[in-house]
Design an enzyme around this catalytic site. Structure first.
Site, PDB file in Angstrom:
ATOM      1  N   PHE A  11       0.819  -1.215   0.000  1.00 17.75           N
ATOM      2  CA  PHE A  11       0.000   0.000   0.000  1.00 17.75           C
ATOM      3  C   PHE A  11       0.856   1.270   0.000  1.00 17.75           C
ATOM      4  CE2 PHE A  11      -2.018   2.828   3.385  1.00 17.75           C
ATOM      5  CZ  PHE A  11      -2.637   3.670   2.466  1.00 17.75           C
ATOM      6  N   ASP A  31       9.568  -7.838  -3.493  1.00 19.89           N
ATOM      7  CA  ASP A  31       8.388  -8.124  -2.674  1.00 19.89           C
ATOM      8  C   ASP A  31       8.045  -9.600  -2.828  1.00 19.89           C
ATOM      9  OD1 ASP A  31       5.660  -8.073  -1.499  1.00 19.89           O
ATOM     10  OD2 ASP A  31       5.873  -5.898  -1.691  1.00 19.89           O
ATOM     11  N   LEU A  33       4.987 -10.656  -2.238  1.00 19.17           N
ATOM     12  CA  LEU A  33       3.553 -10.631  -2.578  1.00 19.17           C
ATOM     13  C   LEU A  33       2.687 -11.365  -1.564  1.00 19.17           C
ATOM     14  CD1 LEU A  33       3.716 -11.157  -6.476  1.00 19.17           C
ATOM     15  CD2 LEU A  33       3.685  -9.004  -5.181  1.00 19.17           C
ATOM     16  N   LEU A  79      10.615  -1.438   3.476  1.00 19.84           N
ATOM     17  CA  LEU A  79       9.240  -1.483   3.968  1.00 19.84           C
ATOM     18  C   LEU A  79       8.733  -2.906   4.170  1.00 19.84           C
ATOM     19  CD1 LEU A  79       9.494   1.357   2.387  1.00 19.84           C
ATOM     20  CD2 LEU A  79       7.023   1.247   2.259  1.00 19.84           C
ATOM     21  N   ALA A  80       9.410  -3.898   3.623  1.00 19.42           N
ATOM     22  CA  ALA A  80       8.923  -5.277   3.708  1.00 19.42           C
ATOM     23  C   ALA A  80       8.787  -5.697   5.165  1.00 19.42           C
ATOM     24  CB  ALA A  80       9.883  -6.214   2.980  1.00 19.42           C
ATOM     25  N   ILE A  83       2.736  -6.716   9.094  1.00 18.27           N
ATOM     26  CA  ILE A  83       2.258  -5.443   9.649  1.00 18.27           C
ATOM     27  C   ILE A  83       0.993  -5.566  10.498  1.00 18.27           C
ATOM     28  CG2 ILE A  83       3.298  -4.087   7.797  1.00 18.27           C
ATOM     29  CD1 ILE A  83       0.452  -3.919   6.555  1.00 18.27           C
ATOM     30  N   TYR A 147       4.344  -7.307  17.247  1.00 16.55           N
ATOM     31  CA  TYR A 147       4.624  -6.446  16.097  1.00 16.55           C
ATOM     32  C   TYR A 147       5.436  -5.232  16.533  1.00 16.55           C
ATOM     33  CZ  TYR A 147       3.749  -2.847  12.545  1.00 16.55           C
ATOM     34  OH  TYR A 147       3.892  -1.831  11.614  1.00 16.55           O
ATOM     35  N   ASN A 176      -0.980   6.538  11.629  1.00 19.08           N
ATOM     36  CA  ASN A 176      -1.899   5.660  10.890  1.00 19.08           C
ATOM     37  C   ASN A 176      -2.169   6.184   9.483  1.00 19.08           C
ATOM     38  OD1 ASN A 176      -2.763   5.576  14.010  1.00 19.08           O
ATOM     39  ND2 ASN A 176      -3.003   3.562  13.083  1.00 19.08           N
TER      40      ASN A 176
END
Length: 322
Positions: A11, A31, A33, A79-80, A83, A147, A176
């Protein structure tokens, strides 16, 4: 510059890809995926500066080694990650391996080739906001979920490479984030979920009493912040927040989106121990270091997001011949 983005089909990642290509950088995306789709970056694939999409995992050390060996990167936007807070409570091992060990693997390659690292952390590492000025980077941390714990551990590893190896790094903690391309299901953000429920005529189910607040950052503002942190030498060695400086309760957010109080239902919280009651960002450090501030208001961002979700639903219906 030559830039690698791990988690680049996600995103926020796809918006970072867009901004980097607009700035004429050469972009590679890695990524697995697992939590995203290649379709998120389809519009960029024909761009001559989009060099390669690599389907692979940051836990694959041999793959990472080959990628870094073959390409001379200037920056790695990392960013991987896993989450989902609830998933991390149910399955902490997967989150730890992806978010902490995976980050270590990326760091080792960046150290070897002296590649700047921009590490995507989260506001979920914080304790609740205790005053109206909002949470700053020096406020208390509280790893209320695996997390958050995995992200704090990874942050510390990232910063240790700055001090031990003089590797340029920056840790970013966006609050957020919401907007187009966010999932509308259980793994999505609250804004996308509420808009989708409204469009489908479903109730807005809110965990707990709904008094918990969130500082909601529009995704393009977030992407511009993250990219700018990578460009700036002044950011090196720092942890930097990004938010709007405005929080809203989940109850008020549901009402803003649905405009119907009868649609709101309160349900027991699945993991109340991981809930942060008040999230409000103090982003003055981002202003000072990066000359960054958010441009999109919550009302405007919600409108843009709703238009996108409507367009996706229309396209889906057309594809099904409805």
């Amino acid at each position: 510059m030559n830039i690698l983005i791990t988690g680049g089909t996600g995103f926020i990642g796809r918006w970072i890809v867009k901004r980097l290509l607009q700035d004429k950088n050469q972009v590679w995306v890695l990524d697995n995926l697992a939590n995203s789709s290649i379709t998120n970056i389809n519009e960029f694939r024909e761009n001559p500066n989009f060099k390669e999409f690599i389907q692979g995992d940051i836990k694959d050390e041999e793959l990472l080694s080959n990628i870094f060996k073959l390409n001379k990167f200037d920056i790695c936007y990392h960013l991987a990650a896993s989450i989902n807070v609830q998933d991390s409570i149910d399955d902490p091992k997967t989150t730890f391996e992806n978010d902490t060990i995976g980050t270590f693997n990326v760091l080792e390659q960046c150290r070897k080739y002296h590649v700047k690292v921009v590490f995507m952390s989260t506001c979920m590492v914080y304790d609740l906001a205790s005053n109206q000025a909002g949470i700053s980077e020096i406020d208390s941390l509280k790893p209320a979920s695996p997390y958050a714990g995995a992200k704090i551990a990874a942050e510390n590893m990232v910063l240790s490479y700055y001090y031990a190896y003089d590797l340029p790094v920056v840790v970013v903690r966006p609050f957020n984030t919401y907007g187009p391309f966010q999932k509308t299901g259980g793994e999505g953000g609250v804004v996308a979920i509420f808009i989708n429920n409204k469009l489908d005529g479903k109730p807005q189910r809110i965990y707990g009493d709904g008094a918990q607040t969130r500082d909601l950052l529009y995704v393009e503002d977030c992407a511009n912040f993250v990219v700018t942190a990578g460009y700036s030498d002044k950011a090196n060695g720092h942890i930097i927040n990004a938010g709007t400086g405005r929080d809203i309760s989940i109850n008020k957010l549901a009402l803003l989106i649905s405009n119907d109080s009868s649609a709101i239902q309160h349900v027991p919280h699945i993991h109340p121990q991981s809930e942060i009651q008040k999230l409000l960002c103090n982003y003055s450090k981002a202003q000072d270091l990066l000359n960054w501030e958010p441009k999109v208001s919550l009302e405007e961002g919600v409108k843009k997001t709703e238009e996108w979700i409507k367009s996706i639903k229309t396209t889906h219906k057309e594809d099904e011949g409805l």
